[in-house]
Design a protein around this motif. Structure first.
Motif, PDB file in Angstrom:
ATOM      1  N   GLN A  41       0.816  -1.222   0.000  1.00  0.00           N
ATOM      2  CA  GLN A  41       0.000   0.000   0.000  1.00  0.00           C
ATOM      3  C   GLN A  41       0.848   1.270   0.000  1.00  0.00           C
ATOM      4  N   ASN A  42       2.027   1.239   0.624  1.00  0.00           N
ATOM      5  CA  ASN A  42       2.869   2.435   0.630  1.00  0.00           C
ATOM      6  C   ASN A  42       3.458   2.723  -0.745  1.00  0.00           C
ATOM      7  N   THR A  43       3.597   1.682  -1.564  1.00  0.00           N
ATOM      8  CA  THR A  43       4.158   1.850  -2.903  1.00  0.00           C
ATOM      9  C   THR A  43       3.128   2.356  -3.890  1.00  0.00           C
ATOM     10  N   PHE A  44       1.859   1.899  -3.746  1.00  0.00           N
ATOM     11  CA  PHE A  44       0.861   2.177  -4.779  1.00  0.00           C
ATOM     12  C   PHE A  44      -0.313   3.038  -4.326  1.00  0.00           C
ATOM     13  N   ALA A  45      -0.506   3.220  -3.026  1.00  0.00           N
ATOM     14  CA  ALA A  45      -1.646   4.012  -2.525  1.00  0.00           C
ATOM     15  C   ALA A  45      -2.920   3.652  -3.289  1.00  0.00           C
ATOM     16  N   HIS A  46      -3.277   2.378  -3.253  1.00  0.00           N
ATOM     17  CA  HIS A  46      -4.312   1.833  -4.126  1.00  0.00           C
ATOM     18  C   HIS A  46      -5.727   1.916  -3.558  1.00  0.00           C
ATOM     19  N   ARG A  47      -5.906   2.570  -2.429  1.00  0.00           N
ATOM     20  CA  ARG A  47      -7.215   2.532  -1.756  1.00  0.00           C
ATOM     21  C   ARG A  47      -8.269   3.259  -2.591  1.00  0.00           C
ATOM     22  N   THR A  48      -9.266   2.522  -3.057  1.00  0.00           N
ATOM     23  CA  THR A  48     -10.382   3.092  -3.808  1.00  0.00           C
ATOM     24  C   THR A  48     -11.689   2.658  -3.155  1.00  0.00           C
ATOM     25  N   LEU A  49     -12.787   3.237  -3.609  1.00  0.00           N
ATOM     26  CA  LEU A  49     -14.122   2.794  -3.207  1.00  0.00           C
ATOM     27  C   LEU A  49     -14.818   2.163  -4.415  1.00  0.00           C
ATOM     28  N   PRO A  50     -15.757   1.263  -4.186  1.00  0.00           N
ATOM     29  CA  PRO A  50     -16.428   0.593  -5.311  1.00  0.00           C
ATOM     30  C   PRO A  50     -17.187   1.580  -6.199  1.00  0.00           C
ATOM     31  N   GLN A  51     -17.321   1.173  -7.457  1.00  0.00           N
ATOM     32  CA  GLN A  51     -18.167   1.937  -8.386  1.00  0.00           C
ATOM     33  C   GLN A  51     -19.601   1.422  -8.404  1.00  0.00           C
ATOM     34  N   LEU A  52     -19.785   0.210  -7.918  1.00  0.00           N
ATOM     35  CA  LEU A  52     -21.133  -0.353  -7.840  1.00  0.00           C
ATOM     36  C   LEU A  52     -21.199  -1.320  -6.673  1.00  0.00           C
ATOM     37  N   VAL A  53     -22.239  -1.173  -5.864  1.00  0.00           N
ATOM     38  CA  VAL A  53     -22.549  -2.136  -4.800  1.00  0.00           C
ATOM     39  C   VAL A  53     -23.983  -2.589  -5.013  1.00  0.00           C
ATOM     40  N   LEU A  54     -24.161  -3.878  -5.202  1.00  0.00           N
ATOM     41  CA  LEU A  54     -25.493  -4.458  -5.372  1.00  0.00           C
ATOM     42  C   LEU A  54     -25.737  -5.457  -4.254  1.00  0.00           C
ATOM     43  N   ILE A  55     -26.832  -5.268  -3.529  1.00  0.00           N
ATOM     44  CA  ILE A  55     -27.255  -6.212  -2.490  1.00  0.00           C
ATOM     45  C   ILE A  55     -28.452  -6.980  -3.028  1.00  0.00           C
ATOM     46  N   THR A  56     -28.347  -8.300  -3.073  1.00  0.00           N
ATOM     47  CA  THR A  56     -29.493  -9.132  -3.420  1.00  0.00           C
ATOM     48  C   THR A  56     -29.861  -9.962  -2.198  1.00  0.00           C
TER      49      THR A  56
END
Length: 393
Positions: free
Chosen positions: A276-291
């Protein structure tokens, strides 16, 4: 008669920038071949741990669980702590001896390499250690002074197994526990997590990097040279929560409802931390579907058996493919979800018919809490809301 079931499924599309969040033993980002194409993969173990850590952030320290080989050391520390801190105030040697005697009925084998550790990781709640100590009452010092055979006989009179087989914290109730040596300690997990797969084909790339020695002014070359492997991907993530199992693992319907909502929140927001320190990859989802289903779970990864090629962006095309798969499965097999809740901001004109209107994620969690609560209280799931204004309330 079959017991009623309620499954809450979480389907997530999430794009990651160049990253290596879960690597194999050679340092390469984990991969899998699916649909004849090589995909990025994040193991279920990696994402379950990330979810558990995220979930624990909302727990009081005393209500948290831990997974460790050091249960004997933790129990000994509690026994050596002063009474004012909930301990028994024993000397270290006495505490170690009594802790070993208390754990003996659990059949927890000791490591052949380290005598003070168990042979495997044990997942338990910190309050369950308090329950073990509570079995002693005010007799800790008395018992610690007994000869070995007398101490063993006294411990056999205590219901040691029940201290770790009841009163589970939410983390253990969600993720379960398997103890080969004593089946009474097993807890059936309420949660299943799939390996996350990219919806498209990927290629591993290499980052060549150098580091400069700040104190070396005589040499203009690099002080260190290396490479890090990485890829970027849009991932399909899937998890199932069996609300009926969660209710059975916990002590109350209210606790089950709260844990269900918090699990969905934690799973959605969690992220493995590799490099994580190399890429700072933290994102949030673009879609969350609950079924929400009352029959059986359905993993919709088959939407991506034919890799997405990204004519209009990988995330957008992936959302359209997922929407079509949800519709197709319902039409083919006749088992449409009882409820659908979704949060998204891409291609609404192409996916709203399948997923329903998008709602802010906090509103999704609130609505999910209402659905789970209604099922726990009444055994039924409220009818699907279809009006956008109704959803926004």
């Amino acid at each position: 008669m079959t017991e009623p079931t309620l499954f809450v499924e979480v389907h997530i599309l999430q794009s990651l920038p160049p990253s290596n969040i879960n690597r194999d033993d050679s340092g390469t980002p984990k991969q899998a071949v699916y649909g004849g194409a090589r995909r990025a993969r994040v193991s279920s173990q990696a994402w379950k741990r990330a979810t558990r850590i995220e979930f624990a952030k909302g727990e009081a320290p005393a209500d948290r669980a831990t997974r460790t080989k050091r249960i004997a050391a933790l129990l000994s520390q509690r026994l050596a702590a002063p009474a004012a801190a909930g301990g028994a105030g024993l000397e270290t040697a006495q505490a170690n001896r009594l802790a070993g005697a208390l754990l003996e009925p659990l059949g927890i084998k000791k490591s052949s390499k380290k005598e003070e550790q168990s042979a495997y990781l044990l997942f338990f709640g910190k309050r369950q250690l308090d329950s073990l100590i509570a079995l002693l009452g005010d007799r800790a010092a008395e018992l610690a002074a007994l000869a070995d055979n007398e101490l063993e006989a006294e411990i056999k009179q205590l219901d040691v197994v029940s201290a770790l087989s009841t009163g589970h914290p939410a983390e253990v109730a969600l993720f379960g526990r398997m103890v080969a040596d004593l089946k009474e300690l097993n807890v059936d997990a309420a949660v299943q997590v799939a390996h996350a797969l990219s919806t498209h084909a990927v290629r591993t790339e290499f980052d060549y990097y150098t580091a400069v020695d700040d104190e070396n002014t005589d040499d203009t070359g690099a002080g260190m040279i290396g490479t890090v492997e990485f890829n970027s991907s849009t991932l399909y993530r899937y998890a199932i929560l069996g609300v009926h199992q969660l209710r059975d693992n916990l002590t109350s319907a209210d606790a089950a409802r709260e844990a269900a909502v918090r699990f969905v929140d934690a799973f959605t927001r969690s992220m493995p931390t590799g490099h994580q320190n190399t890429f700072a990859h933290r994102t949030l989802p673009q879609l969350v579907l609950i079924t929400v289903r009352t029959d059986q779970p359905v993993n919709l990864v088959s939407a991506f058996e034919e890799p997405v090629t990204g004519q209009q962006g990988l995330a957008g095309d992936s959302a359209v493919a997922l929407a079509e798969e949800l519709r197709s499965v319902a039409a083919t097999w006749g088992n449409a979800p009882t409820q659908k809740l979704a949060t998204y901001a891409l291609n609404p004109d192409k996916i709203e018919a399948s997923f329903g209107p998008s709602m802010p994620f906090p509103a999704l969690l609130d609505t999910l809490g209402e659905l789970v609560g209604a099922w726990l209280d009444q055994g039924t799931v409220p009818a699907q809301r279809t009006n956008t204004a109704e959803v926004a309330k």
